[in-house]
Design a protein around this motif. Structure first.
Motif, PDB file in Angstrom:
ATOM      1  N   ASP A  83      47.026  42.843  35.999  1.00 22.37           N
ATOM      2  CA  ASP A  83      47.510  44.154  36.450  1.00 22.37           C
ATOM      3  C   ASP A  83      46.382  45.086  36.886  1.00 22.37           C
ATOM      4  OD1 ASP A  83      46.487  44.359  33.870  1.00 22.37           O
ATOM      5  OD2 ASP A  83      47.932  45.880  33.240  1.00 22.37           O
ATOM      6  N   LEU A  84      45.159  44.589  37.021  1.00 17.28           N
ATOM      7  CA  LEU A  84      44.063  45.433  37.493  1.00 17.28           C
ATOM      8  C   LEU A  84      44.395  46.023  38.859  1.00 17.28           C
ATOM      9  CD1 LEU A  84      40.732  43.480  36.762  1.00 17.28           C
ATOM     10  CD2 LEU A  84      41.638  45.459  35.554  1.00 17.28           C
ATOM     11  N   THR A  85      43.997  47.272  39.035  1.00 14.10           N
ATOM     12  CA  THR A  85      44.189  47.897  40.341  1.00 14.10           C
ATOM     13  C   THR A  85      42.861  48.228  41.015  1.00 14.10           C
ATOM     14  OG1 THR A  85      44.290  50.141  39.401  1.00 14.10           O
ATOM     15  CG2 THR A  85      46.375  48.918  39.606  1.00 14.10           C
ATOM     16  N   GLY A 110      30.845  39.684  46.381  1.00 14.35           N
ATOM     17  CA  GLY A 110      31.463  38.567  45.676  1.00 14.35           C
ATOM     18  C   GLY A 110      32.811  38.936  45.114  1.00 14.35           C
ATOM     19  N   ALA A 111      32.939  40.169  44.613  1.00 17.87           N
ATOM     20  CA  ALA A 111      34.229  40.634  44.097  1.00 17.87           C
ATOM     21  C   ALA A 111      35.273  40.648  45.197  1.00 17.87           C
ATOM     22  CB  ALA A 111      34.064  42.023  43.485  1.00 17.87           C
ATOM     23  N   CYS A 112      34.888  41.118  46.385  1.00 15.39           N
ATOM     24  CA  CYS A 112      35.826  41.154  47.522  1.00 15.39           C
ATOM     25  C   CYS A 112      36.301  39.745  47.876  1.00 15.39           C
ATOM     26  CB  CYS A 112      35.154  41.797  48.729  1.00 15.39           C
ATOM     27  SG  CYS A 112      34.895  43.578  48.592  1.00 15.39           S
ATOM     28  N   ALA A 113      35.366  38.772  47.846  1.00 17.65           N
ATOM     29  CA  ALA A 113      35.735  37.389  48.163  1.00 17.65           C
ATOM     30  C   ALA A 113      36.739  36.850  47.149  1.00 17.65           C
ATOM     31  CB  ALA A 113      34.483  36.519  48.199  1.00 17.65           C
ATOM     32  N   ALA A 114      36.541  37.168  45.877  1.00 19.47           N
ATOM     33  CA  ALA A 114      37.457  36.694  44.841  1.00 19.47           C
ATOM     34  C   ALA A 114      38.840  37.316  44.996  1.00 19.47           C
ATOM     35  CB  ALA A 114      36.889  37.021  43.458  1.00 19.47           C
ATOM     36  N   VAL A 115      38.878  38.607  45.304  1.00 16.71           N
ATOM     37  CA  VAL A 115      40.163  39.296  45.491  1.00 16.71           C
ATOM     38  C   VAL A 115      40.944  38.658  46.633  1.00 16.71           C
ATOM     39  CG1 VAL A 115      41.209  41.472  46.250  1.00 16.71           C
ATOM     40  CG2 VAL A 115      39.420  41.485  44.491  1.00 16.71           C
ATOM     41  N   ARG A 116      40.258  38.392  47.739  1.00 15.27           N
ATOM     42  CA  ARG A 116      40.937  37.798  48.902  1.00 15.27           C
ATOM     43  C   ARG A 116      41.377  36.367  48.604  1.00 15.27           C
ATOM     44  NH1 ARG A 116      36.677  40.745  51.903  1.00 15.27           N
ATOM     45  NH2 ARG A 116      37.690  42.541  52.876  1.00 15.27           N
ATOM     46  N   GLU A 148      44.756  47.805  49.550  1.00 15.60           N
ATOM     47  CA  GLU A 148      46.197  47.979  49.300  1.00 15.60           C
ATOM     48  C   GLU A 148      46.620  47.456  47.935  1.00 15.60           C
ATOM     49  OE1 GLU A 148      45.552  47.814  53.732  1.00 15.60           O
ATOM     50  OE2 GLU A 148      44.856  46.660  51.973  1.00 15.60           O
ATOM     51  N   ASP A 149      46.079  46.291  47.541  1.00 12.65           N
ATOM     52  CA  ASP A 149      46.434  45.710  46.247  1.00 12.65           C
ATOM     53  C   ASP A 149      45.387  46.011  45.169  1.00 12.65           C
ATOM     54  OD1 ASP A 149      48.784  44.438  47.293  1.00 12.65           O
ATOM     55  OD2 ASP A 149      47.463  42.946  48.212  1.00 12.65           O
ATOM     56  N   ILE A 150      44.120  45.932  45.550  1.00 13.51           N
ATOM     57  CA  ILE A 150      43.030  46.203  44.611  1.00 13.51           C
ATOM     58  C   ILE A 150      41.905  46.932  45.347  1.00 13.51           C
ATOM     59  CG2 ILE A 150      41.179  45.183  43.207  1.00 13.51           C
ATOM     60  CD1 ILE A 150      42.986  43.086  42.267  1.00 13.51           C
ATOM     61  N   GLY A 171      44.675  36.039  47.307  1.00 14.18           N
ATOM     62  CA  GLY A 171      45.746  36.471  48.201  1.00 14.18           C
ATOM     63  C   GLY A 171      46.033  37.959  48.134  1.00 14.18           C
ATOM     64  N   LEU A 172      45.089  38.736  47.632  1.00  9.33           N
ATOM     65  CA  LEU A 172      45.276  40.181  47.491  1.00  9.33           C
ATOM     66  C   LEU A 172      44.508  40.917  48.586  1.00  9.33           C
ATOM     67  CD1 LEU A 172      44.764  40.326  43.619  1.00  9.33           C
ATOM     68  CD2 LEU A 172      46.949  40.402  44.863  1.00  9.33           C
TER      69      LEU A 172
END
Length: 358
Positions: free
Chosen positions: A262-264, A276-282, A290-292, A285-286
Motif C-alpha cells: 500500500d505504499l504511495t 533504481g527505485a523508478c525501475a522497480a516501480v515500473r 500516478e500510482d507511486i 506495472g505501476l
C-alpha cells in the motif's frame, strides 16, 4: 641541456634569489619583475625541482582531494570545481604559484582514506580536501582526528567538503557541511503536504554520516506529522539500507513493495538510488507519480532529465567544491569557528504528486 635556475635569472635579468621567490610564491615581488621571470620560465621551458623545493619549504605544491568514487557525479562535481580553483590562481599556465591537485579515490575504504592522508603528509601537501560523508566508527574517527591534526600542525590546510566536522577538531580544520537533516525533512514534508502517509525509504549504508542525517530528517518530518508508525531504528519495516547505487535502489524498492503493497511514495537516499527505485516501480506495472511518487536527493545533473523529472533536494555541489578549493589555496577566509552549514533546497518536480484516492 637542462635549464637551470641561473639560466632563468640571466634571461629575466634578475638574481637567482628573485626567481626562487617568484616560483615559490613565498615573498612579495613587483608585478613587472614577476611577469619577466614567468616569461623567462615559459621561454626556456624551465621545470622547478619539486622534491628539492618541498624540502626547503614547509609545504609542497601538491593538493590532495579525497573522494569515495570519482565516477559518482556527487564526488566528481565537487572535485572538479575544487581543482578548477586550485589551478586557476594568478599565473595560470606557468610555474608561478599554481598547485597540483591530485584526486585520490578511496572506494569508500577507511583504510585507503588513512593511507592517502599518510602519503600526502609525506609529500608535505599544501592542502587536503576530504569530500562526502564520514564513516561512523569510533576507532576510525580517532585515527582521522589524529592524522588531520598532524597535517594541520605541519602547515597543511585541511578542508572537509560535504561532511560534518570531526568531534573535537579545532578551527584549523575547515568544514563545509551540507544540511542533510534539513533537506531530508523538507523532502518528506513535501510528500506529507501532498497527502502521502505510507512512505517507504531507501537509505544509504548504515555506517555513514550522510545516511544517518538524511534519515533523521525524514523521520523527524514523519513524527511531527504523526505519521511515524514505523518504530524507527534498524527494524523499521518501511526503511531498507543499502549502497548508494542504482542496483540498491532497485532491489530495496522491490523489498519495500513486498513488505507494504500500500505504499504511495518512495524516498531514495540519493538520485542514483532513485533511478533504481523508478525501475522497480515500473517493473511492478505501476506508474510514476500516478500510482507511486518517487523522490531523490542531491539534484545530480541527470535528475531533471529523468522521466518524469525527479523531485529531489538540491545540494550546491559545484559551489561547495569551489569554496573548498579557495579555502585550500588560502584565497578565502575560513568560516567562523571553522564550520559552515550549506543549505539544501527542495526541487519539487513531476515525479511526485498527491496519492490516488483510496
Amino acid at each position: 641541456m637542462t635549464v637551470t635556475l641561473a639560466d632563468v635569472a640571466a634571461r629575466a635579468r634578475v638574481s637567482p634569489a628573485t626567481v626562487s621567490r617568484v616560483l615559490n610564491g613565498n615573498y612579495p615581488v613587483a608585478t613587472a619583475t614577476r611577469e619577466r621571470v614567468l616569461r623567462a620560465v615559459d621561454d626556456l621551458d624551465y621545470v622547478l625541482n619539486g622534491p628539492a623545493s618541498s624540502l626547503a619549504a614547509a609545504t609542497s605544491d601538491l593538493v590532495g582531494i579525497l573522494v569515495n568514487d570519482i565516477a559518482d557525479p556527487f564526488f566528481g562535481i565537487m572535485a572538479g570545481a575544487a581543482q578548477t580553483e586550485i589551478g586557476g590562481q594568478e599565473g595560470t599556465g606557468r610555474a608561478g604559484g599554481e598547485k597540483l591537485a591530485v584526486v585520490c579515490n578511496t572506494g569508500g575504504s577507511p583504510e585507503r582514506e588513512l593511507t592517502y592522508l599518510t602519503l600526502l603528509q609525506r609529500q608535505r601537501a599544501a592542502a587536503v580536501i576530504l569530500t562526502g560523508g564520514a564513516l561512523e566508527d569510533a576507532e576510525h574517527i580517532a585515527a582521522m582526528a589524529t592524522k588531520l591534526a598532524k597535517l594541520a600542525d605541519a602547515g597543511t590546510r585541511v578542508v572537509l567538503c560535504g561532511r560534518p566536522p570531526l568531534p573535537g577538531s579545532d578551527s584549523a580544520v575547515a568544514s563545509l557541511a551540507f544540511d542533510n537533516r534539513g533537506g531530508g525533512r523538507r523532502l518528506t514534508e513535501h510528500l506529507l503536504a501532498l497527502g502521502h502517509r505510507r512512505i517507504g525509504y531507501v537509505a544509504g549504508p548504515v555506517e555513514r554520516t550522510t545516511t544517518r542525517h538524511r534519515l533523521e530528517g525524514h523521520r523527524a518530518a514523519l513524527d511531527a506529522a504523526g505519521a511515524g508508525g514505523g518504530g524507527g531504528g534498524q527494524q523499521d519495516p518501511l526503511t531498507v539500507h543499502g549502497p548508494y547505487t542504482r542496483r540498491s535502489g532497485y532491489e530495496a524498492t522491490l523489498e519495500l513493495l513486498r513488505r507494504a503493497p500500500d505504499l504511495t511514495a518512495v524516498v531514495a537516499a540519493n538520485d542514483t538510488v532513485a533511478l533504481g527505485a523508478c525501475a522497480a516501480v515500473r517493473e511492478r506495472g505501476l506508474r510514476i507519480p500516478e500510482d507511486i511518487s518517487v523522490a531523490g536527493f542531491d539534484d545530480l545533473p541527470f535528475s531533471v532529465d529523468a522521466t518524469p523529472a525527479l523531485t529531489t533536494v538540491r545540494l550546491p555541489l559545484h559551489a561547495a567544491g569551489a569554496r573548498a578549493g579557495r579555502l585550500a589555496m588560502g584565497t578565502e577566509t575560513p568560516p567562523p569557528g571553522g564550520i559552515a552549514t550549506i543549505t539544501a533546497e527542495l526541487m519539487a518536480r513531476a515525479s511526485t504528486a498527491p496519492p490516488r484516492p483510496a
